[in-house]
Design a protein around this motif. Structure first.
Motif: not given
Length: 118
Positions: A86-92
């Motif tokens: 979820d953190a990667w999805a949010k950051a990109v």
């Protein structure tokens, strides 16, 4: 500096020439800092394709690889699961990247590499 993890994720691409300055500004000042906050992302190195001259088999050669993306970002990550977190999805999808930069990228290549030896 040696790699600290077993996985390297490569995100390579070209960008429309008129967006080159914006691409590099956003990548360096927003995109990379956001992704470095993602748990499991250890480091990021951005690189740019260059012509190479070298000696192979006693012969000097200049090599230009066609269709290879100009820019590449190498993300040292702890595991492949980082890329679906979820953190990667949010950051990109934060900052100017999704609306002002991503639409002007092309020839995108995403590759996950696993280190074979330490």
């Amino acid at each position: 500096m040696p790699f600290q993890t077993k996985y390297i994720f490569s995100a390579a691409m070209d960008v429309e020439p008129e967006k080159d300055a914006l691409f590099n500004e956003v990548y360096d000042e927003e995109h990379v800092p956001l992704l470095l906050k993602v748990p499991g992302v250890v480091s990021v190195a951005r690189i740019k394709k260059q012509e190479v001259t070298l000696i192979i088999g006693g012969e000097r050669k200049t090599i230009v690889v066609e269709n290879e993306p100009t820019y590449n970002a190498l993300y040292e990550i702890e595991s492949p699961e980082v890329l679906v977190s979820d953190a990667w999805a949010k950051a990109v999808d934060q900052g100017r990247w999704p609306g002002q930069v991503r639409p002007f990228t092309k020839n995108r290549r995403h590759v996950l590499y696993k280190r074979l030896a330490s």
